[in-house]
Design a protein around this motif. Structure first.
Motif, PDB file in Angstrom:
ATOM      1  N   ALA A 527      13.253  -4.448  18.896  1.00 41.25           N
ATOM      2  CA  ALA A 527      12.510  -4.482  20.154  1.00 41.25           C
ATOM      3  C   ALA A 527      11.752  -5.791  20.235  1.00 41.25           C
ATOM      4  CB  ALA A 527      11.555  -3.296  20.237  1.00 41.25           C
ATOM      5  N   ARG A 528      11.152  -6.046  21.378  1.00 40.87           N
ATOM      6  CA  ARG A 528      10.306  -7.227  21.503  1.00 40.87           C
ATOM      7  C   ARG A 528       8.968  -7.000  20.822  1.00 40.87           C
ATOM      8  NH1 ARG A 528      10.321  -9.662  27.296  1.00 40.87           N
ATOM      9  NH2 ARG A 528      12.370 -10.205  26.459  1.00 40.87           N
ATOM     10  N   THR A 529       8.514  -5.737  20.843  1.00 46.57           N
ATOM     11  CA  THR A 529       7.185  -5.423  20.321  1.00 46.57           C
ATOM     12  C   THR A 529       7.246  -4.181  19.451  1.00 46.57           C
ATOM     13  OG1 THR A 529       6.138  -6.356  22.287  1.00 46.57           O
ATOM     14  CG2 THR A 529       4.812  -4.852  20.962  1.00 46.57           C
ATOM     15  N   ALA A 530       6.492  -4.196  18.364  1.00 46.83           N
ATOM     16  CA  ALA A 530       6.281  -3.014  17.533  1.00 46.83           C
ATOM     17  C   ALA A 530       4.805  -2.663  17.596  1.00 46.83           C
ATOM     18  CB  ALA A 530       6.705  -3.277  16.091  1.00 46.83           C
ATOM     19  N   VAL A 531       4.504  -1.429  17.961  1.00 47.37           N
ATOM     20  CA  VAL A 531       3.117  -0.969  18.066  1.00 47.37           C
ATOM     21  C   VAL A 531       2.854  -0.009  16.919  1.00 47.37           C
ATOM     22  CG1 VAL A 531       1.403   0.155  19.519  1.00 47.37           C
ATOM     23  CG2 VAL A 531       3.224  -1.203  20.569  1.00 47.37           C
ATOM     24  N   ILE A 532       1.805  -0.249  16.156  1.00 43.67           N
ATOM     25  CA  ILE A 532       1.416   0.635  15.050  1.00 43.67           C
ATOM     26  C   ILE A 532       0.153   1.356  15.472  1.00 43.67           C
ATOM     27  CG2 ILE A 532       0.655   0.768  12.662  1.00 43.67           C
ATOM     28  CD1 ILE A 532       2.755  -2.181  13.708  1.00 43.67           C
ATOM     29  N   SER A 533       0.257   2.665  15.643  1.00 45.67           N
ATOM     30  CA  SER A 533      -0.849   3.434  16.225  1.00 45.67           C
ATOM     31  C   SER A 533      -1.993   3.660  15.257  1.00 45.67           C
ATOM     32  CB  SER A 533      -0.331   4.790  16.710  1.00 45.67           C
ATOM     33  OG  SER A 533       0.164   5.552  15.617  1.00 45.67           O
ATOM     34  N   SER A 534      -1.729   3.558  13.956  1.00 41.49           N
ATOM     35  CA  SER A 534      -2.770   3.809  12.965  1.00 41.49           C
ATOM     36  C   SER A 534      -2.388   3.141  11.659  1.00 41.49           C
ATOM     37  CB  SER A 534      -2.943   5.325  12.753  1.00 41.49           C
ATOM     38  OG  SER A 534      -3.838   5.589  11.700  1.00 41.49           O
ATOM     39  N   LEU A 535      -3.376   2.816  10.859  1.00 42.29           N
ATOM     40  CA  LEU A 535      -3.128   2.215   9.546  1.00 42.29           C
ATOM     41  C   LEU A 535      -3.133   3.252   8.438  1.00 42.29           C
ATOM     42  CD1 LEU A 535      -5.312  -1.011   9.803  1.00 42.29           C
ATOM     43  CD2 LEU A 535      -2.853  -0.775  10.186  1.00 42.29           C
ATOM     44  N   SER A 536      -3.201   4.523   8.802  1.00 41.91           N
ATOM     45  CA  SER A 536      -3.147   5.601   7.814  1.00 41.91           C
ATOM     46  C   SER A 536      -2.264   6.709   8.351  1.00 41.91           C
ATOM     47  CB  SER A 536      -4.556   6.141   7.516  1.00 41.91           C
ATOM     48  OG  SER A 536      -5.150   6.648   8.699  1.00 41.91           O
ATOM     49  N   LYS A 537      -1.808   7.556   7.440  1.00 42.31           N
ATOM     50  CA  LYS A 537      -0.921   8.650   7.828  1.00 42.31           C
ATOM     51  C   LYS A 537      -1.207   9.847   6.927  1.00 42.31           C
ATOM     52  CE  LYS A 537       2.713   6.849   4.803  1.00 42.31           C
ATOM     53  NZ  LYS A 537       4.102   6.393   4.683  1.00 42.31           N
ATOM     54  N   ARG A 538      -0.771  10.998   7.393  1.00 39.43           N
ATOM     55  CA  ARG A 538      -0.972  12.216   6.622  1.00 39.43           C
ATOM     56  C   ARG A 538       0.051  12.314   5.497  1.00 39.43           C
ATOM     57  NH1 ARG A 538      -4.469  15.883   8.460  1.00 39.43           N
ATOM     58  NH2 ARG A 538      -5.201  15.738  10.616  1.00 39.43           N
ATOM     59  N   SER A 539      -0.397  12.860   4.379  1.00 40.14           N
ATOM     60  CA  SER A 539       0.505  13.145   3.267  1.00 40.14           C
ATOM     61  C   SER A 539       0.123  14.501   2.694  1.00 40.14           C
ATOM     62  CB  SER A 539       0.390  12.051   2.189  1.00 40.14           C
ATOM     63  OG  SER A 539      -0.872  12.118   1.564  1.00 40.14           O
ATOM     64  N   GLU A 540       0.845  14.935   1.671  1.00 36.52           N
ATOM     65  CA  GLU A 540       0.547  16.220   1.062  1.00 36.52           C
ATOM     66  C   GLU A 540      -0.837  16.248   0.438  1.00 36.52           C
ATOM     67  OE1 GLU A 540       3.623  17.047  -1.681  1.00 36.52           O
ATOM     68  OE2 GLU A 540       5.193  17.292  -0.158  1.00 36.52           O
ATOM     69  N   SER A 541      -1.345  15.084   0.068  1.00 32.89           N
ATOM     70  CA  SER A 541      -2.664  15.008  -0.561  1.00 32.89           C
ATOM     71  C   SER A 541      -3.748  14.544   0.404  1.00 32.89           C
ATOM     72  CB  SER A 541      -2.607  14.046  -1.759  1.00 32.89           C
ATOM     73  OG  SER A 541      -2.160  12.767  -1.346  1.00 32.89           O
ATOM     74  N   GLY A 542      -3.482  14.592   1.698  1.00 30.92           N
ATOM     75  CA  GLY A 542      -4.450  14.148   2.696  1.00 30.92           C
ATOM     76  C   GLY A 542      -4.011  12.854   3.355  1.00 30.92           C
ATOM     77  N   ARG A 543      -4.928  12.192   4.032  1.00 24.75           N
ATOM     78  CA  ARG A 543      -4.608  10.937   4.705  1.00 24.75           C
ATOM     79  C   ARG A 543      -4.593   9.797   3.692  1.00 24.75           C
ATOM     80  NH1 ARG A 543      -4.050  11.255  10.009  1.00 24.75           N
ATOM     81  NH2 ARG A 543      -3.807   8.992  10.092  1.00 24.75           N
ATOM     82  N   ILE A 544      -3.555   8.966   3.789  1.00 26.42           N
ATOM     83  CA  ILE A 544      -3.440   7.810   2.907  1.00 26.42           C
ATOM     84  C   ILE A 544      -3.205   6.568   3.758  1.00 26.42           C
ATOM     85  CG2 ILE A 544      -2.555   9.114   0.944  1.00 26.42           C
ATOM     86  CD1 ILE A 544       0.253   8.185   1.735  1.00 26.42           C
ATOM     87  N   GLN A 545      -3.649   5.435   3.252  1.00 25.28           N
ATOM     88  CA  GLN A 545      -3.485   4.186   3.993  1.00 25.28           C
ATOM     89  C   GLN A 545      -2.067   3.656   3.819  1.00 25.28           C
ATOM     90  OE1 GLN A 545      -5.484   0.497   2.701  1.00 25.28           O
ATOM     91  NE2 GLN A 545      -6.456   0.441   4.711  1.00 25.28           N
ATOM     92  N   LEU A 546      -1.577   3.017   4.861  1.00 27.59           N
ATOM     93  CA  LEU A 546      -0.287   2.353   4.772  1.00 27.59           C
ATOM     94  C   LEU A 546      -0.351   1.254   3.719  1.00 27.59           C
ATOM     95  CD1 LEU A 546       0.632   1.825   8.549  1.00 27.59           C
ATOM     96  CD2 LEU A 546       1.432   3.641   7.042  1.00 27.59           C
ATOM     97  N   THR A 547       0.769   0.965   3.102  1.00 29.88           N
ATOM     98  CA  THR A 547       0.847  -0.185   2.218  1.00 29.88           C
ATOM     99  C   THR A 547       1.236  -1.416   3.037  1.00 29.88           C
ATOM    100  OG1 THR A 547       3.195   0.141   1.723  1.00 29.88           O
ATOM    101  CG2 THR A 547       1.606   1.327   0.353  1.00 29.88           C
ATOM    102  N   THR A 548       1.017  -2.574   2.465  1.00 31.52           N
ATOM    103  CA  THR A 548       1.412  -3.809   3.142  1.00 31.52           C
ATOM    104  C   THR A 548       2.913  -3.815   3.411  1.00 31.52           C
ATOM    105  OG1 THR A 548      -0.382  -4.996   2.028  1.00 31.52           O
ATOM    106  CG2 THR A 548       1.375  -6.326   2.989  1.00 31.52           C
ATOM    107  N   ASN A 549       3.688  -3.334   2.446  1.00 30.47           N
ATOM    108  CA  ASN A 549       5.143  -3.290   2.638  1.00 30.47           C
ATOM    109  C   ASN A 549       5.528  -2.409   3.815  1.00 30.47           C
ATOM    110  OD1 ASN A 549       4.670  -4.453   0.125  1.00 30.47           O
ATOM    111  ND2 ASN A 549       6.573  -3.713  -0.727  1.00 30.47           N
ATOM    112  N   GLU A 550       4.891  -1.248   3.930  1.00 28.81           N
ATOM    113  CA  GLU A 550       5.203  -0.325   5.034  1.00 28.81           C
ATOM    114  C   GLU A 550       4.822  -0.944   6.370  1.00 28.81           C
ATOM    115  OE1 GLU A 550       4.641   4.015   2.836  1.00 28.81           O
ATOM    116  OE2 GLU A 550       2.915   2.972   3.655  1.00 28.81           O
ATOM    117  N   LEU A 551       3.664  -1.589   6.412  1.00 25.94           N
ATOM    118  CA  LEU A 551       3.218  -2.209   7.662  1.00 25.94           C
ATOM    119  C   LEU A 551       4.182  -3.305   8.097  1.00 25.94           C
ATOM    120  CD1 LEU A 551       1.000  -2.424   9.833  1.00 25.94           C
ATOM    121  CD2 LEU A 551      -0.188  -4.046   8.343  1.00 25.94           C
ATOM    122  N   LEU A 552       4.598  -4.147   7.159  1.00 24.52           N
ATOM    123  CA  LEU A 552       5.517  -5.234   7.504  1.00 24.52           C
ATOM    124  C   LEU A 552       6.907  -4.706   7.842  1.00 24.52           C
ATOM    125  CD1 LEU A 552       4.526  -7.927   4.849  1.00 24.52           C
ATOM    126  CD2 LEU A 552       3.930  -7.857   7.268  1.00 24.52           C
TER     127      LEU A 552
END
Length: 1158
Positions: A527-552
């Motif tokens: 796409a022309r644009t990628a929008v990231i709605s949040s820098l954290s996501k839910r996991s089995e152990s609660g909310r965790i922050q995205l890693t740099t690799n995931e963000l890129l």
């Protein structure tokens, strides 16, 4: 007019409407790949031409990461400009009149196979290369010959990788997402097929395998390409074979140590591992490592990875265990990427001009000013009525905390979308980390019109055609959004519906796709644009922050090569995350690949048992069987070739080298500050008289210090003698509070309130007492500086005591660590008659612990150790008061007169030492001597720092051990005890043969189920239901208030599942005995849904008011079909069960859950 999608589409065929102008999609796919003269012939001379320019440069991204060994950045930039010119296409495209549309479309699309001229040209070029090799030999293959397949100049990193491949090396390629890594694999396929050999292309996802299958079919022709997934097997003997990684891993199990010509890899020269960065995936990463370990060394590997921190370690590992491997890296994005932050009222650059930090305008103060002076989508007029009110608002708001400021800046979806649309930043992939969030966003935008009338007509007609072909696959709640240009793409959608969305998006008929992060994993939806709605996501152990690799990885979807001059990554402000967090994440650097190598039942069975059973031509004819077993030592050599062991060994070597250097430096520095060295330096600097005076006084000072030390020890011992009777008395009374004190390695003093439990010596038969007595680490040796044992001169020696701190930590200590004892405490009285006393309860909790004590401090009179408490002791620790609430009047310690005499003697001696130091300071040579002493003190501090570093390195070296082998032995013990394989004789039993041939998370458990005779009498739908119960892990009920029902399984199915549950518990107990933690799934919750589908219910009937998402049910059914499809191929399985499995899978594998490979 016909407007055609690419030939990969299986359902968007054509649109004939003479009133509709030629779509931008069709023109783009036409002029993008034509020469200037060919585009000119497509013009309508009666209309004013439109200048279309597609320019593709290759500047460095504003956010560059990684370093390379063989990098495309090492050469001059002139080649970049030349390569960019080859991407540049300038043409004059006219809007055609209605009369000429039909003739023009015949120019664009020829033939019944609906292939564009570019694809035909590409196919012809590949054929030309193949013909040239047949005629002149493979010696003509070079990078220029292979790059001639493309009508543009390939990039430097692509050229470097192809050259390495042609040299016969394996290649690791690390480059940003969408940089064009697939081209390298495609060029390798051209060369391999031209030589008459085969190439395997592996991907981590079935959807990605299907996509690559279509792409390679377009390039090589359907006869030359095949696919193998859990669902599809098409043309499996083709020169180019696409497959999922697990399929290849299972093929390689039989090929370990065998030449490829003698194994299932006959005639295979090259294996491509796409998305090899999945090696770090916790659940599946081990598959990539196993492939590299088991792959025959004569097969070239091409590993394609997104940018990671340690590609050099990956290539070094492959080079060591597989063969010569070259690394090619690139940090350049083919399309530059700009980062933005979306707030309620603005879309601002995230990074500063140099890309090295945050944009200063994103400070909280500026954001507030901006929110007062900017316009939003819903309110375009200025918000500030007058300057006075504005100033008042700012001053009052500036007192709020950062959270409130951020909350006020959180935009709605419509706000961000408005900015994207007005800045021409669509189409966009919008990442939201929940299915419900994606669906809600689509519903929220249903009234926003992102398509023009022409595009809406195309979508409407495409939808009608899709509905005609797959009526049950249409996601009705999403139709309204699609007609407006917005759609959702997540695991809750049917695969067919997701493919439909992908086709529309690629045609430009969907402007915004709300997707979960799985869309970033290689699926071709740029796409022309990628929008990231949040820098954290839910996991089995609660909310965790995205890693740099995931963000890129997600941001890498932005920027379409040959279409966009720049891509855009937009991070949305949330109440908890903003510019600071995003910049910190971006600038933190990439995470390295980490080994996830783990042993499975399939791995152990296949490695120890060797080749599978080979039978004669006729089944059941009693043919001889042959087996090739491996010893444990041979298996160990394979297992210890894991990536984790390679990295660990490198780390160990580097750490050992550093440790040796540090210890050598400590030895040199220690010799420089010895008394002899200081005395020698003083003698060289001072005059004879000054030196003699200084030497005499220093000798006297050392003697007085020794006396002071002895007196301090005596004082401490007298203090201990005073505490001993008190502690003995308290053994039979309540549990008093006390204050512990100690100094850590850094010299920091710690005070800990605790509740006293008792003397370890009085805990007869306890684990703690045995540990203290038997473990030398807790031995108490009281020795004076003169190496004369002081304890022989004393009436008592230190003892160990135990207490529970207010931090829910157990403390083991001697009297020296007790600062004071308080009168207050817990009464040692049972709550009810017959209950245990509090001291007994706490002792019981202590005995349950594993005795993992950690040393906090140590001295000649004993130290203090700690161990984390348990949940049972947590409530006890909460009742320990803080020190400030315990007054000095509450102390009960009464010291003896001998203690006070010792204190007085110690004070006098300390004053004597101090007086002597002052006398030395007045001597003639003191200034010069002080310089020597100061330098020695500085050196001593350096030695302490080096010792601390040395201790950390020693600890790290102790923790590094070969990974994987321990788990391998644990799994093999389970297999041995359950009689699947004799690990001593390597004889594999029928249960083991069945498990070795299976694919699944717990192959042993699935084999136990399928070999159970209780399944033999089941009807095909009932068999399917039971198989569904063992593969339903991770399937969930839709979290909605409108959940209606789930089909219940039949009573026969429930009886079988209940019977199997006893076997499951037995296997879990055996696994627990050997410390194996592999899940054994058995869940009847969704078995009724599988049984209903296998019984022939339609999709509409089964999903009516269903409590499951379409995609979840489809995934469960596909997993079930996968198990059923394996049953006929398994050894030693009842024939009737095999026939029932075939019947069930044939009924179940129907639209809309059937996945089309082509």
């Amino acid at each position: 007019m016909d407007i055609l999608a690419s030939s990969s589409s299986s359902f968007i065929l054509s649109i004939r409407n003479p009133t509709i102008q030629t779509s931008r999609y069709t023109l783009h796919h036409y002029f993008r790949f034509k020469t200037h003269s060919q585009i000119r012939s497509f013009q309508n001379r009666n209309r004013k031409p439109h200048q279309v320019r597609t320019n593709h440069k290759f500047p460095r991204s504003v956010f560059s990461v990684g370093e390379s060994q063989v990098s495309d950045t090492e050469e001059d930039d002139e080649d970049d400009e030349e390569a960019a010119e080859d991407y540049e296409v300038v043409g004059e495209i006219e809007e055609d009149s209605e009369d000429e549309v039909e003739s023009d479309e015949n120019f664009v699309v020829e033939g019944d196979d609906n292939k564009s001229r570019f694809e035909e040209f590409k196919w012809q070029r590949i054929e030309r290369v193949r013909n040239d090799v047949r005629e002149y030999g493979d010696g003509i293959l070079d990078v220029d010959e292979l790059s001639s397949v493309y009508n543009f100049r390939i990039d430097k990193f692509q050229r470097l990788a192809i050259e390495a491949f042609l040299r016969g090396s394996s290649v690791v390629v690390s480059a940003p997402t969408s940089a064009g890594k697939t081209l390298i694999a495609e060029a390798a396929a051209v060369a391999t097929v031209a030589r008459g050999k085969r190439i395997f292309y592996t991907t981590p996802l079935k959807a990605l395998s299907n996509q690559k299958f279509r792409e390679f079919c377009d390039a090589f022709g359907e006869d030359s390409v095949g696919i193998l997934t859990g669902d599809s097997a098409i043309n499996r003997d083709a020169p180019v074979l696409i497959m999922t990684t697990e399929i290849l891993r299972n093929m390689l199990y039989q090929s370990v140590g065998i030449m490829s010509s003698e194994s299932g890899l006959f005639n295979v020269d090259v294996i491509v591992l796409d998305e090899v960065h999945y090696l770090s995936d916790i659940s599946r990463g081990t598959v990539w490592e196993e492939i590299v370990i088991y792959c025959p060394k004569e097969v070239q590997l091409i590993c394609l990875s997104a940018t990671v921190a340690n590609p050099d370690e990956l290539s070094g590992w492959i080079n060591q265990i597989h063969g010569k491997t070259e690394l090619v890296t690139s940090t350049k994005r083919p399309v530059p990427l700009n980062w933005h932050l979306s707030t309620k009222s603005a879309l601002l650059p995230l990074l500063n001009e140099t890309g090295t930090g945050m944009n200063r305008k994103l400070s909280t103060t500026y954001l507030q000013l901006n929110s007062l002076g900017s316009r939003s989508y819903e309110e375009e007029r200025p918000r500030r009525r007058n300057s006075r009110n504005s100033e008042t608002d700012v001053s009052s708001s500036s007192k709020n905390d950062r959270s409130n400021i951020r909350r006020s800046q959180v935009p709605q979806v419509i706000d961000t979308l408005w900015h994207l649309k007005t800045r021409d930043m669509l189409p966009a992939v919008w990442f939201i980390f929940s299915r419900k969030g994606c669906d809600v966003a689509v519903q929220y935008l249903e009234d926003c019109k992102l398509l023009d009338e022409c595009e809406m007509s195309e979508v409407d007609l495409a939808l009608k055609r899709f509905r005609m072909k797959y009526p049950d696959a249409v996601r009705e709640p999403a139709v309204k959004g699609i007609l407006r240009g917005v759609a959702a793409h997540h695991a809750g959608c049917l695969p067919l519906w997701k493919s439909f969305i992908e086709e529309l998006f690629q045609r430009g008929l969907v402007k915004v796709v709300f997707a979960t992060e799985t869309l970033a994993a290689g699926i071709n939806m740029p796409a022309r644009t990628a929008v990231i709605s949040s820098l954290s996501k839910r996991s089995e152990s609660g909310r965790i922050q995205l890693t740099t690799n995931e963000l890129l990885q997600m941001a890498g979807r932005a920027g379409r090569r040959g279409i966009d001059k720049t891509g855009h990554a937009v991070v949305v402000q949330t109440p908890y995350e903003g510019a600071e967090e995003c910049c910190k994440l971006l600038l933190a650097g990439l995470q390295p690949l980490v080994s996830q190598f783990t042993a499975s039942y399939g791995m152990v069975l296949n490695l120890l048992a060797g080749a599978k059973v080979t039978q004669g031509l006729n089944e059941g004819d009693g043919a001889e069987v042959s087996r090739t077993g491996r010893t444990l030592e041979e298996a160990r050599k394979l297992v210890e070739q894991s990536f984790g062991n390679y990295v660990g060994s490198n780390v160990m070597l580097a750490a050992q080298d550093e440790l040796n250097k540090i210890q050598k430096e400590i030895q040199i520095l220690t010799s420089e500050i010895s008394d002899e060295a200081i005395d020698r330096k003083s003698k060289n600097i001072l005059s004879k008289s000054a030196y003699k005076e200084m030497a005499d006084l220093q000798e006297e000072l050392r003697a007085e210090k020794r006396v002071r030390t002895d007196l301090r020890r005596r004082m401490e011992m007298e203090r201990m003698l005073s505490l001993r009777p008190l502690l003995q008395t308290l053994e039979n009374e309540h549990l008093p509070f006390l204050c512990l004190q100690y100094h850590d390695n850094a010299g920091t003093k710690h005070l800990v309130p605790a509740i006293y439990l008792g003397d370890v010596g009085s805990m007869h038969g306890s684990k703690l007492k045995n540990m203290v007595v038997e473990n030398d680490s807790f031995a108490l040796k009281v020795i004076s500086e003169g190496d004369v044992e002081l304890e022989s001169q004393l009436t008592t020696r230190p003892s160990y005591y135990v207490a529970l701190g207010s931090d829910n930590t157990w403390y083991l200590f001697t009297e020296r660590c007790i600062k004071t004892v308080y009168r207050a405490g817990f009464p040692n009285i049972a709550l009810n008659n017959g209950d245990a006393l509090p001291r007994e309860i706490m002792t019981m909790h202590l005995e349950k612990m594993e005795m993992q004590w950690q040393k906090l401090s140590q001295s000649e009179l004993g130290g203090i150790w700690c161990m984390e408490g348990s949940l049972e002791t947590w409530s006890w620790s909460l009742n320990v008061p803080i020190l400030s609430t315990l007054s000095d009047d509450n102390e009960v310690v009464q010291y003896s007169q001998a203690y006070y005499d010792a204190v007085e003697s110690y004070k006098n001696q300390r004053n004597k030492v101090s007086h002597l130091k002052k006398k030395i300071a007045k001597t003639e040579g003191f200034k010069e001597y002080k310089k020597i002493v100061d330098m020695a003190r500085f050196t001593e501090e350096k030695i302490q720092r080096l010792k601390a570093r040395s201790n950390r390195l020693v600890t790290r070296l102790e923790q590094i051990e070969p990974s994987g082998w321990k788990e391998f032995l644990q799994v093999s013990n389970v297999i041995h005890e359950i009689r699947a394989l004799d690990i001593n004789t390597h004889v594999i039993f029928p249960l083991g043969e069945t498990a070795a041939a299976l694919r699944g998370e717990n192959e042993l458990w699935i084999a136990m189920v399928l070999r159970n005779k209780i399944l033999f009498d089941l009807k095909p739908p009932q068999l399917a239901a039971v198989c569904g119960s063992i593969v339903s892990e991770g399937i969930k009920v839709r979290p909605s208030k409108n959940n209606s029902y789930i089909y219940e399984p039949s009573s026969t199915v429930l009886e079988v599942i209940n019977f199997l549950d006893d076997q499951r518990r037995s296997l879990l107990q055996l696994q627990e005995k050997h410390d194996v933690k592999i899940p054994c799934c058995l869940d009847s919750q969704f078995s009724g849904m599988v049984e209903a589908w296998a019984s022939g219910l339609t999709w509409r009937e089964i999903m009516m008011d269903c409590a499951m998402d379409d995609g979840d049910l489809a995934r469960l059914l596909r997993r079930t079909i996968d198990v059923l499809a394996q049953i006929p191929k398994l050894p030693d399985i009842d024939p009737q069960l095999q026939r029932n499995a075939v019947a069930a899978s044939s009924v179940m594998d129907r639209p809309p859950i059937s996945e089309l490979a082509g």
